[in-house]
Design an enzyme around this catalytic site. Sequence first.
Site, PDB file in Angstrom:
ATOM      1  N   PHE A 231       0.891  -1.071   0.034  1.00  0.00           N
ATOM      2  CA  PHE A 231      -0.119  -0.033  -0.118  1.00  0.00           C
ATOM      3  C   PHE A 231       0.835   1.211  -0.083  1.00  0.00           C
ATOM      4  CE2 PHE A 231      -2.559  -3.353   1.536  1.00  0.00           C
ATOM      5  CZ  PHE A 231      -3.865  -3.222   0.755  1.00  0.00           C
ATOM      6  N   GLU A 232       1.161   1.843   1.238  1.00  0.00           N
ATOM      7  CA  GLU A 232       1.895   3.162   1.297  1.00  0.00           C
ATOM      8  C   GLU A 232       3.320   3.014   1.412  1.00  0.00           C
ATOM      9  OE1 GLU A 232       0.041   5.501   4.184  1.00  0.00           O
ATOM     10  OE2 GLU A 232      -1.772   5.940   2.690  1.00  0.00           O
ATOM     11  N   VAL A 233       4.181   2.645   0.527  1.00  0.00           N
ATOM     12  CA  VAL A 233       5.398   2.288   0.457  1.00  0.00           C
ATOM     13  C   VAL A 233       6.289   3.322  -0.176  1.00  0.00           C
ATOM     14  CG1 VAL A 233       7.417   0.513  -0.209  1.00  0.00           C
ATOM     15  CG2 VAL A 233       4.985   0.011   0.118  1.00  0.00           C
TER      16      VAL A 233
END
Length: 550
Positions: free
Chosen positions: A394-396
């Site tokens: 997801f939020e990498v």
Amino acid sequence: MTKFSTIHNPILPGFTPDPAVLGHGEDYYLATSTFNWYPGIQIFHSRDLAHWDLQSYVFNDPNFLHLAGTDTPAGIWAPDLSYDKRTGKFWILMCQMHNMTGNLFDQDNYAVWSDSINGPWSKPIYLNSIGFDCSLFHDDDGKHWVTTLEWDTRKGYQHPGAIVLEQFDPELGKIVGPTKRITRGGTDRGCLEAPHLYKHNGYYYLMTAEGGTGYGHGVVIQRAKKIEGPYESDPQNPIITSTPYRYFRRNDPDSLRLDLYNPKAPLQKCGHGSLVHTATDEWYVVHLSARPLPGTTNCTLGRETSIQKVYWTKDGWLRMKAGGTLAQKTTEGMKGISVSDAPQAVGVDADFSHGQIDQHLMSPYGPRTKEWCSINKNSGKLRIWGRQSFFSQFEVSLLASRIDSFKSTVATELEFKPIHYSQSAGLTLYYDNRNWLFARIYYSETLGGTALAIMKGEKGNKDEYLLDRVSLPEGKAQICAQINYGTVQFEWRKQSSDDWQKLGPKIDISFMSDEQTGGFTGLMGGIGAFDAYRRESFADFNYFKITPAK
């Protein structure tokens, strides 16, 4: 006598799979798959078919196609690139693969168009969800046809299915009319996919990939007098391959097919072809290929792009100019077009002091945004804010580019001031969210301050090289990864005037290959950060480089 230059394969080394090529005057464009990476769909440009420059991408908006949460190797598959002479529009078709669990694939196929190869591209036009590897053919009579692999999920039916033909109306923006199955393959290799239609001397030619995207891959040709068929198979099929003999593997879902590795083949996994007619009135097939680590079947660089010169026989079939069907490492260049001896492996040289982020740098699962990544205009450094770990989908906070040479140096310089053990920033080698190496600055409670050490993700399991960590009170370091085929040696130093010191042992990187992961992407080098404390930490990077060995 006309002299020909020599083109060396692969023409696009490293992670550049599923090529689709288009000739437009004396310019040539090539699109490749990008899976879960943003920006989506790379477009390369060439004038000599040998050297290709990254020119643009098709999209960089998660509202265009949402890829967060995508399991690797799902995402954006097999873009098709075409040009409609009647309207002057460029078209790209693509598959968004959402889920592959249980072989009950969930995918949607879309088309976009633009008046320029550089965009802007239209909003996605939904086509179908019947399978994947869509392509668009613009016929002489003004009709437009979509071919797709119909992914058959029924028990007892031939897997994966058939190539289907559907008419597309660009004015209405949708598929119209019935779906017609036109072939179940031109060979018995199975794993039928990647259809492309062409027209030549009164015949419709259907080019497909068969044998899986692994060691049994091949480029297959069939033809018919009518677009709906019946299609007859070229008696020499496949016309390009790494395994030039007949075998029966219909209904076998294995795509890698390690048992079909041919040690005598100059290139491996050759298939998924795309045909181009040049401005010099010559013909080439651009195709997928791979190069395993010597003495192994492990392809860490992923699937690459190669090219073979072909010609039409008197009886109307395509043949390799080099003879036979075994894909070669070299092929003849175009008549009258000189080809330089510059290497195809070019790497990345990103100096952030110029105030720009190099276009080769991509991010997984979502686009680069100023909320987590921006250049500080005062310092000329790239600031990356830590978010979720590299195991996340997801939020990498990760910027990376493909490794395009077996011997490469990946390097960066950064400053990071962590206050909690769950904050990290540094240099990474990254295959997917389950397989990576991370040479990171972090906070070590054992050492009582900032430290430098290696973290490893392998098949979803975490490990740390605890005996090799180094105290780094200043929180500043230059870090590099010396890749030598199947191993990497991380090194570090405080500043450019210091000697490089080894960080940890040599590490086997063959676990970051298609064969060990069961995927089909490729090795990337990058920089990034994560923060499981309060999402408040950030690292400042001076530069990022991937330098192929000369």
